[in-house]
Design a protein around this motif. Structure first.
Motif, PDB file in Angstrom:
ATOM      1  N   TYR A   1     -34.245  36.924  18.626  1.00  0.00           N
ATOM      2  CA  TYR A   1     -35.629  36.761  19.058  1.00  0.00           C
ATOM      3  C   TYR A   1     -36.219  35.498  18.430  1.00  0.00           C
ATOM      4  O   TYR A   1     -36.108  35.276  17.226  1.00  0.00           O
ATOM      5  CB  TYR A   1     -36.465  37.966  18.643  1.00  0.00           C
ATOM      6  CG  TYR A   1     -36.380  39.129  19.599  1.00  0.00           C
ATOM      7  CD1 TYR A   1     -37.290  39.263  20.639  1.00  0.00           C
ATOM      8  CD2 TYR A   1     -35.384  40.082  19.478  1.00  0.00           C
ATOM      9  CE1 TYR A   1     -37.219  40.325  21.523  1.00  0.00           C
ATOM     10  CE2 TYR A   1     -35.300  41.160  20.357  1.00  0.00           C
ATOM     11  CZ  TYR A   1     -36.225  41.265  21.383  1.00  0.00           C
ATOM     12  OH  TYR A   1     -36.142  42.314  22.256  1.00  0.00           O
TER      13      TYR A   1
ATOM     14  N   GLY B   1     -46.938  43.670  20.281  1.00  0.00           N
ATOM     15  CA  GLY B   1     -45.661  43.094  20.668  1.00  0.00           C
ATOM     16  C   GLY B   1     -44.774  44.115  21.355  1.00  0.00           C
ATOM     17  O   GLY B   1     -44.997  45.329  21.266  1.00  0.00           O
TER      18      GLY B   1
ATOM     19  N   SER C   1     -39.927  37.680  24.016  1.00  0.00           N
ATOM     20  CA  SER C   1     -39.671  36.830  22.847  1.00  0.00           C
ATOM     21  C   SER C   1     -40.537  35.582  22.827  1.00  0.00           C
ATOM     22  O   SER C   1     -40.656  34.924  21.798  1.00  0.00           O
ATOM     23  CB  SER C   1     -38.201  36.411  22.801  1.00  0.00           C
ATOM     24  OG  SER C   1     -37.913  35.486  23.846  1.00  0.00           O
TER      25      SER C   1
ATOM     26  N   GLN D   1     -44.872  47.587   9.198  1.00  0.00           N
ATOM     27  CA  GLN D   1     -45.417  46.493  10.012  1.00  0.00           C
ATOM     28  C   GLN D   1     -45.727  46.959  11.433  1.00  0.00           C
ATOM     29  O   GLN D   1     -46.738  46.571  12.022  1.00  0.00           O
ATOM     30  CB  GLN D   1     -44.432  45.327  10.024  1.00  0.00           C
ATOM     31  CG  GLN D   1     -44.280  44.624   8.692  1.00  0.00           C
ATOM     32  CD  GLN D   1     -43.333  43.446   8.779  1.00  0.00           C
ATOM     33  OE1 GLN D   1     -43.403  42.642   9.709  1.00  0.00           O
ATOM     34  NE2 GLN D   1     -42.428  43.336   7.820  1.00  0.00           N
TER      35      GLN D   1
ATOM     36  N   LEU E   1     -43.352  33.463  17.123  1.00  0.00           N
ATOM     37  CA  LEU E   1     -41.991  33.993  17.085  1.00  0.00           C
ATOM     38  C   LEU E   1     -40.999  32.941  17.574  1.00  0.00           C
ATOM     39  O   LEU E   1     -39.898  32.817  17.038  1.00  0.00           O
ATOM     40  CB  LEU E   1     -41.909  35.255  17.957  1.00  0.00           C
ATOM     41  CG  LEU E   1     -40.558  35.963  18.028  1.00  0.00           C
ATOM     42  CD1 LEU E   1     -40.053  36.378  16.652  1.00  0.00           C
ATOM     43  CD2 LEU E   1     -40.654  37.199  18.940  1.00  0.00           C
TER      44      LEU E   1
ATOM     45  N   PRO F   1     -39.442  41.851  17.066  1.00  0.00           N
ATOM     46  CA  PRO F   1     -39.943  41.946  15.692  1.00  0.00           C
ATOM     47  C   PRO F   1     -41.430  42.308  15.698  1.00  0.00           C
ATOM     48  O   PRO F   1     -42.161  41.944  16.623  1.00  0.00           O
ATOM     49  CB  PRO F   1     -39.718  40.534  15.147  1.00  0.00           C
ATOM     50  CG  PRO F   1     -38.590  39.991  15.959  1.00  0.00           C
ATOM     51  CD  PRO F   1     -38.774  40.565  17.334  1.00  0.00           C
ATOM     52  N   PRO F   2     -41.916  43.039  14.700  1.00  0.00           N
ATOM     53  CA  PRO F   2     -43.325  43.444  14.677  1.00  0.00           C
ATOM     54  C   PRO F   2     -44.264  42.247  14.801  1.00  0.00           C
ATOM     55  O   PRO F   2     -44.070  41.220  14.141  1.00  0.00           O
ATOM     56  CB  PRO F   2     -43.466  44.122  13.309  1.00  0.00           C
ATOM     57  CG  PRO F   2     -42.086  44.566  12.957  1.00  0.00           C
ATOM     58  CD  PRO F   2     -41.169  43.526  13.528  1.00  0.00           C
ATOM     59  N   GLY F   3     -45.254  42.382  15.650  1.00  0.00           N
ATOM     60  CA  GLY F   3     -46.203  41.294  15.841  1.00  0.00           C
ATOM     61  C   GLY F   3     -47.055  41.528  17.075  1.00  0.00           C
ATOM     62  O   GLY F   3     -47.162  42.652  17.577  1.00  0.00           O
TER      63      GLY F   3
ATOM     64  N   CYS G   1     -45.557  35.147  22.056  1.00  0.00           N
ATOM     65  CA  CYS G   1     -45.234  36.198  21.088  1.00  0.00           C
ATOM     66  C   CYS G   1     -45.433  35.677  19.670  1.00  0.00           C
ATOM     67  O   CYS G   1     -45.020  34.558  19.342  1.00  0.00           O
ATOM     68  CB  CYS G   1     -43.798  36.662  21.276  1.00  0.00           C
ATOM     69  SG  CYS G   1     -43.486  37.391  22.911  1.00  0.00           S
TER      70      CYS G   1
ATOM     71  N   LYS H   1     -45.500  36.643  15.301  1.00  0.00           N
ATOM     72  CA  LYS H   1     -45.011  37.532  14.249  1.00  0.00           C
ATOM     73  C   LYS H   1     -45.830  37.314  12.985  1.00  0.00           C
ATOM     74  O   LYS H   1     -46.483  36.276  12.813  1.00  0.00           O
ATOM     75  CB  LYS H   1     -43.530  37.269  13.969  1.00  0.00           C
ATOM     76  CG  LYS H   1     -43.234  35.885  13.404  1.00  0.00           C
ATOM     77  CD  LYS H   1     -41.743  35.712  13.125  1.00  0.00           C
ATOM     78  CE  LYS H   1     -41.453  34.325  12.563  1.00  0.00           C
ATOM     79  NZ  LYS H   1     -40.001  34.135  12.259  1.00  0.00           N
TER      80      LYS H   1
ATOM     81  N   GLU I   1     -40.219  47.218   8.088  1.00  0.00           N
ATOM     82  CA  GLU I   1     -40.481  47.093   9.519  1.00  0.00           C
ATOM     83  C   GLU I   1     -41.330  48.236  10.041  1.00  0.00           C
ATOM     84  O   GLU I   1     -42.224  48.036  10.879  1.00  0.00           O
ATOM     85  CB  GLU I   1     -39.165  47.019  10.285  1.00  0.00           C
ATOM     86  CG  GLU I   1     -39.362  46.812  11.786  1.00  0.00           C
ATOM     87  CD  GLU I   1     -38.074  46.535  12.522  1.00  0.00           C
ATOM     88  OE1 GLU I   1     -37.791  47.265  13.495  1.00  0.00           O
ATOM     89  OE2 GLU I   1     -37.361  45.597  12.133  1.00  0.00           O
TER      90      GLU I   1
ATOM     91  N   ARG J   1     -48.441  40.106  21.078  1.00  0.00           N
ATOM     92  CA  ARG J   1     -48.035  39.386  22.284  1.00  0.00           C
ATOM     93  C   ARG J   1     -49.272  39.165  23.132  1.00  0.00           C
ATOM     94  O   ARG J   1     -49.928  40.122  23.560  1.00  0.00           O
ATOM     95  CB  ARG J   1     -46.973  40.171  23.054  1.00  0.00           C
ATOM     96  CG  ARG J   1     -46.487  39.461  24.299  1.00  0.00           C
ATOM     97  CD  ARG J   1     -45.265  40.116  24.907  1.00  0.00           C
ATOM     98  NE  ARG J   1     -45.501  41.504  25.295  1.00  0.00           N
ATOM     99  CZ  ARG J   1     -44.788  42.142  26.234  1.00  0.00           C
ATOM    100  NH1 ARG J   1     -43.797  41.507  26.839  1.00  0.00           N
ATOM    101  NH2 ARG J   1     -45.035  43.396  26.526  1.00  0.00           N
TER     102      ARG J   1
END
Length: 384
Positions: A124, A347, A148, A325, A296, A352-354, A309, A311, A322, A356
């Motif tokens: 990613y 996301g 991504s 997060q 990201l 990955p955590p975040g 995206c 992060k 994780e 979007r």
């Protein structure tokens, strides 16, 4: 919970979902044409509206002569599956994945069709070395990784004398990015993305080399009716002239036409790209000024201008695993929705955590600018 001051202004339209995406500015249900509703899609009126939508799509996307376009069932997924099941197996294949939807196509080809394909992956936020791909094989990839935020920056790496087909899932790219049509053999999208249309319908675009494959190759496996594009070894041309495989929603068609006409009012593809670029730039300005978040997508050259995206910066979440997060993301998204400040900004579940944030053309730049302070507020509140 600590109370932090809320920003003074909210996004006027807080719709930032990456699909279905925000309706275009000025959209209202009463503005849709309705004469075709309740009529057969085979009627003169019904078919004329379907072909009108197809003609507008060709015009705005600037499709070259000889490229066929059809409306198919099952959204972008259906369009991709039609291509994979109907065309792959004639020669070796290379599956390219750097996000979850690309991974899904790998699963379908390797585990369902059981093709011994070469699989090329990147994590990613990264893009594989596209120039190193074996273009004697059929290549399948996502042109813009919705989950991504990484896109293919251009088609310079694609050889004009390639032997294999290049099949591109471009659902987050069409109407927002320049597509090098002559270098792609199959392109798919769903209008519920960049044009903010209703879901369930896909669009399948075939270049001449794809048509040649369909007429010269019969897969070893049976094809469901909704995947069949040939009869007696010849392309079923009606699919690409408004005779849809199954019954489409004429309400969804009328909704799509509204968005296409709106796009023409902007100047067509150039206007759509300009709006998406402006939105992505506005969000990037906030990211650059914000220490707790980062893109990201590692390389700005391959960073999406639609599905952006983000992060958490490593220092900002030091000590949080994780799971913690992901809980933070969920809390932030919940806070923002409760305030009607932003909808659907978490996301993707496998990324990955975040966050979007959709930055496509149907979003207003002023709403992206108003969003930044609210993301800061949600971060402070969730962490506090």
């Amino acid at each position: 919970m600590t109370e932090y001051p809320r920003p003074a202004a909210k996004p006027v339209r807080p719709h930032f979902s990456s699909g279905p995406c925000a309706k275009p500015p000025g959209w209202h249900a009463e503005g849709l044409a309705t004469a075709s509703l309740g009529r057969s899609h085979r009627s003169k009126l019904g078919k004329s509206r379907i072909t009108y939508a197809m003609d507008l799509t060709r015009r705005i996307l600037r499709l070259p002569e000889g490229y066929r376009l059809g409306i198919v069932p099952g959204s972008d997924t259906g369009a991709v599956e039609m291509a994979l099941w109907s065309m792959l197996g004639a020669r070796p294949a290379t599956m390219v994945a750097w996000e979850s939807f690309g991974e899904g196509w790998v699963t379908d080809v390797v585990k369902q069709l059981k093709i011994d394909a070469k699989v090329v992956k990147a994590g990613y936020g990264e893009l594989p070395d596209l120039a190193a791909l074996d273009q004697s094989t059929d290549i399948v990839l996502t042109w813009n990784g919705t989950t991504s935020g990484v896109r293919v920056p251009n088609g310079d790496w694609i050889k004009g004398d390639r032997e294999g087909l290049l099949i591109a899932d471009a659902t987050s790219a069409c109407f927002a990015q320049d597509i090098p049509w002559e270098k792609l053999d199959v392109v798919t999208f769903s209008w519920q993305k960049v044009l903010g249309g209703e879901g369930a319908h896909g669009v399948l675009i075939l270049g001449p080399r794809a048509v040649e494959r369909l007429e010269s190759y019969t897969p070893a496996w049976p094809l469901p009716k909704i995947f069949r594009m040939t009869k007696g070894g010849k392309l079923i041309e009606g699919i690409f002239k408004g005779d849809t495989i199954n019954t489409p929603s004429l309400l969804a068609i009328e909704d799509y036409i509204w968005s296409l006409e709106w796009a023409l009012g902007l100047g067509g593809l150039t206007g759509l790209i300009d709006r998406a670029d402006a939105n992505a730039a506005a969000l990037d300005a906030w990211v650059q000024a914000t220490p707790w978040i980062e893109h990201l997508a590692v390389d700005p050259a391959s960073r999406s201008n639609t599905s952006v995206c983000l992060k958490f910066a490593a220092d900002a979440v030091a000590g949080l695993d994780e799971e913690a997060q992901l809980a933070l993301v969920k809390k932030m998204a919940s806070l923002l929705e409760a305030e009607d400040a932003a909808y659907d900004v978490a996301g993707y579940r496998d990324a990955p955590p975040g966050l979007r944030i959709w930055c496509g053309a149907t979003v207003d730049t002023t709403d992206i600018e108003a969003l930044g302070p609210w993301l800061d507020w949600a971060w402070q509140t969730a962490r506090g």
